[in-house]
Scaffold this motif. Structure first.
Motif, mmCIF file in Angstrom:
data_model
loop_
_atom_site.group_PDB
_atom_site.id
_atom_site.type_symbol
_atom_site.label_atom_id
_atom_site.label_comp_id
_atom_site.label_asym_id
_atom_site.label_seq_id
_atom_site.Cartn_x
_atom_site.Cartn_y
_atom_site.Cartn_z
ATOM 1 N N GLN A 199 4.215 21.865 -14.165
ATOM 2 C CA GLN A 199 4.759 22.953 -13.356
ATOM 3 C C GLN A 199 5.250 22.355 -12.041
ATOM 4 O OE1 GLN A 199 1.532 25.627 -12.639
ATOM 5 N NE2 GLN A 199 0.297 24.126 -11.617
ATOM 6 N N GLN A 200 5.962 23.152 -11.282
ATOM 7 C CA GLN A 200 6.427 22.662 -9.986
ATOM 8 C C GLN A 200 5.235 22.507 -9.062
ATOM 9 O OE1 GLN A 200 9.383 25.429 -8.616
ATOM 10 N NE2 GLN A 200 11.017 24.363 -9.703
ATOM 11 N N ILE A 201 5.190 21.369 -8.372
ATOM 12 C CA ILE A 201 4.106 21.131 -7.430
ATOM 13 C C ILE A 201 4.666 20.498 -6.164
ATOM 14 C CG2 ILE A 201 2.388 20.808 -9.254
ATOM 15 C CD1 ILE A 201 2.498 17.789 -8.583
ATOM 16 N N ALA A 202 3.910 20.611 -5.119
ATOM 17 C CA ALA A 202 4.221 19.893 -3.881
ATOM 18 C C ALA A 202 3.177 18.793 -3.741
ATOM 19 C CB ALA A 202 4.163 20.837 -2.686
ATOM 20 N N VAL A 203 3.608 17.637 -3.345
ATOM 21 C CA VAL A 203 2.695 16.510 -3.174
ATOM 22 C C VAL A 203 2.644 16.158 -1.697
ATOM 23 C CG1 VAL A 203 2.228 14.109 -3.764
ATOM 24 C CG2 VAL A 203 3.241 15.633 -5.473
ATOM 25 N N LEU A 204 1.473 16.325 -1.097
ATOM 26 C CA LEU A 204 1.254 15.914 0.285
ATOM 27 C C LEU A 204 0.709 14.499 0.228
ATOM 28 C CD1 LEU A 204 1.072 16.433 3.320
ATOM 29 C CD2 LEU A 204 -1.225 17.352 2.932
ATOM 30 N N MET A 205 1.497 13.563 0.710
ATOM 31 C CA MET A 205 1.086 12.169 0.586
ATOM 32 C C MET A 205 0.269 11.711 1.777
ATOM 33 S SD MET A 205 4.344 10.534 -1.419
ATOM 34 C CE MET A 205 4.989 9.905 0.051
ATOM 35 N N SER A 206 0.766 11.904 2.985
ATOM 36 C CA SER A 206 0.019 11.435 4.138
ATOM 37 C C SER A 206 0.775 11.743 5.403
ATOM 38 C CB SER A 206 -0.200 9.926 4.041
ATOM 39 O OG SER A 206 -0.880 9.457 5.165
ATOM 40 N N GLN A 207 0.045 11.751 6.484
ATOM 41 C CA GLN A 207 0.659 11.838 7.804
ATOM 42 C C GLN A 207 0.156 10.667 8.633
ATOM 43 O OE1 GLN A 207 0.008 15.693 9.476
ATOM 44 N NE2 GLN A 207 1.174 16.716 7.892
ATOM 45 N N ARG A 208 -0.113 9.557 7.987
ATOM 46 C CA ARG A 208 -0.632 8.378 8.664
ATOM 47 C C ARG A 208 0.496 7.608 9.330
ATOM 48 N NH1 ARG A 208 -3.779 5.356 3.852
ATOM 49 N NH2 ARG A 208 -1.934 5.783 2.683
ATOM 50 N N LEU A 209 0.109 6.812 10.298
ATOM 51 C CA LEU A 209 1.050 5.888 10.902
ATOM 52 C C LEU A 209 1.354 4.797 9.891
ATOM 53 C CD1 LEU A 209 2.589 4.689 13.328
ATOM 54 C CD2 LEU A 209 0.472 3.481 13.912
ATOM 55 N N GLU A 236 0.829 -1.203 0.000
ATOM 56 C CA GLU A 236 0.000 0.000 0.000
ATOM 57 C C GLU A 236 0.863 1.251 0.000
ATOM 58 O OE1 GLU A 236 -3.728 -2.059 2.397
ATOM 59 O OE2 GLU A 236 -2.283 -0.839 3.489
ATOM 60 N N ILE A 237 1.943 1.227 0.742
ATOM 61 C CA ILE A 237 2.846 2.380 0.799
ATOM 62 C C ILE A 237 3.489 2.609 -0.569
ATOM 63 C CG2 ILE A 237 4.983 3.276 1.807
ATOM 64 C CD1 ILE A 237 4.163 1.658 4.364
ATOM 65 N N VAL A 238 3.945 1.536 -1.203
ATOM 66 C CA VAL A 238 4.549 1.648 -2.531
ATOM 67 C C VAL A 238 3.549 2.247 -3.508
ATOM 68 C CG1 VAL A 238 5.374 0.290 -4.497
ATOM 69 C CG2 VAL A 238 6.270 -0.151 -2.215
ATOM 70 N N ASP A 239 2.299 1.825 -3.417
ATOM 71 C CA ASP A 239 1.263 2.332 -4.314
ATOM 72 C C ASP A 239 1.067 3.839 -4.127
ATOM 73 O OD1 ASP A 239 -0.812 1.500 -6.301
ATOM 74 O OD2 ASP A 239 -2.136 2.418 -4.806
ATOM 75 N N VAL A 240 0.997 4.301 -2.882
ATOM 76 C CA VAL A 240 0.798 5.730 -2.604
ATOM 77 C C VAL A 240 2.003 6.539 -3.062
ATOM 78 C CG1 VAL A 240 0.582 7.440 -0.760
ATOM 79 C CG2 VAL A 240 -0.806 5.377 -0.699
ATOM 80 N N VAL A 241 3.195 6.071 -2.745
ATOM 81 C CA VAL A 241 4.407 6.789 -3.139
ATOM 82 C C VAL A 241 4.536 6.808 -4.660
ATOM 83 C CG1 VAL A 241 6.933 6.762 -3.040
ATOM 84 C CG2 VAL A 241 5.596 6.345 -0.971
ATOM 85 N N GLY A 242 4.247 5.693 -5.299
ATOM 86 C CA GLY A 242 4.313 5.632 -6.757
ATOM 87 C C GLY A 242 3.324 6.586 -7.415
ATOM 88 N N ALA A 243 2.103 6.626 -6.899
ATOM 89 C CA ALA A 243 1.097 7.535 -7.448
ATOM 90 C C ALA A 243 1.517 8.990 -7.265
ATOM 91 C CB ALA A 243 -0.255 7.276 -6.790
ATOM 92 N N ALA A 244 2.095 9.298 -6.114
ATOM 93 C CA ALA A 244 2.563 10.666 -5.866
ATOM 94 C C ALA A 244 3.704 11.024 -6.815
ATOM 95 C CB ALA A 244 3.005 10.814 -4.410
ATOM 96 N N ALA A 245 4.604 10.090 -7.043
ATOM 97 C CA ALA A 245 5.722 10.346 -7.947
ATOM 98 C C ALA A 245 5.230 10.588 -9.374
ATOM 99 C CB ALA A 245 6.704 9.175 -7.915
ATOM 100 N N VAL A 246 4.274 9.800 -9.819
ATOM 101 C CA VAL A 246 3.717 9.989 -11.158
ATOM 102 C C VAL A 246 3.039 11.351 -11.260
ATOM 103 C CG1 VAL A 246 1.917 9.184 -12.751
ATOM 104 C CG2 VAL A 246 3.486 7.546 -11.692
ATOM 105 N N GLU A 247 2.271 11.693 -10.235
ATOM 106 C CA GLU A 247 1.582 12.988 -10.216
ATOM 107 C C GLU A 247 2.586 14.134 -10.307
ATOM 108 O OE1 GLU A 247 -1.908 15.031 -10.360
ATOM 109 O OE2 GLU A 247 -1.779 12.863 -10.151
ATOM 110 N N ALA A 248 3.656 14.051 -9.536
ATOM 111 C CA ALA A 248 4.680 15.101 -9.544
ATOM 112 C C ALA A 248 5.410 15.141 -10.885
ATOM 113 C CB ALA A 248 5.673 14.879 -8.403
ATOM 114 N N TYR A 249 5.737 13.997 -11.432
ATOM 115 C CA TYR A 249 6.476 13.922 -12.686
ATOM 116 C C TYR A 249 5.636 14.437 -13.852
ATOM 117 C CZ TYR A 249 9.320 12.102 -16.495
ATOM 118 O OH TYR A 249 10.076 11.991 -17.620
ATOM 119 N N ASP A 250 4.348 14.095 -13.862
ATOM 120 C CA ASP A 250 3.480 14.454 -14.983
ATOM 121 C C ASP A 250 3.000 15.909 -14.940
ATOM 122 O OD1 ASP A 250 3.745 11.943 -16.030
ATOM 123 O OD2 ASP A 250 1.787 11.228 -15.337
ATOM 124 N N ALA A 251 3.202 16.577 -13.831
ATOM 125 C CA ALA A 251 2.749 17.971 -13.728
ATOM 126 C C ALA A 251 3.581 18.841 -14.674
ATOM 127 C CB ALA A 251 2.895 18.467 -12.294
#
Length: 124
Positions: free
Chosen positions: A108-118, A91-106
């Motif tokens: 413009q410069q963006i910040a990606v807030l992924m989570s503050q979960r345990l 699940e962590i790999v999936d979230v990090v991967g999705a965030a990386a794709v989102e950042a890469y495909d933007a």
């Protein structure tokens, strides 16, 4: 909710209603964390597509998307925090991967807030 939906379907009550009401009645299957529930929702929505046509297609597509998540993780990871479940490595790999794709495909410069979960805990 699934028991009520099961009984309503068994008695044919769902057949009395239009598409929006049926989808609402069938939601316990789409939101269940088991493949049997997911398969049931898809079968019900396939029947709705045959009966209602294009209006039901979007619901069927959502059903397929939900089924993929359950097939992959065995649960809906977005519920982990509220249910106080620890994220699995997959699940962590999936979230990090999705965030990386989102950042890469933007474009413009963006910040990606992924989570503050345990993510997990380890006693040393």
């Amino acid at each position: 909710a699934r028991e009520i939906a099961d009984e309503a379907i068994r008695r044919g009550f769902d057949r009395r209603y239009g598409l929006p009401e049926r989808v609402f009645l069938y939601l316990p299957f789409e939101h269940g964390e088991g493949l049997a529930d997911q398969d049931r929702f898809i079968a019900l929505m396939e029947a709705c597509v045959r009966e209602f046509g294009e209006a039901a297609v979007e619901y069927l597509e959502y059903g397929h998307k939900h089924r993929v998540i359950i097939q992959r993780f065995g649960r809906f990871p977005h519920r982990n925090k509220i249910l106080q479940r620890t994220d699995t490595p997959a699940e962590i790999v999936d979230v990090v991967g999705a965030a990386a794709v989102e950042a890469y495909d933007a474009d413009q410069q963006i910040a990606v807030l992924m989570s503050q979960r345990l993510i997990g805990a380890k006693k040393w």
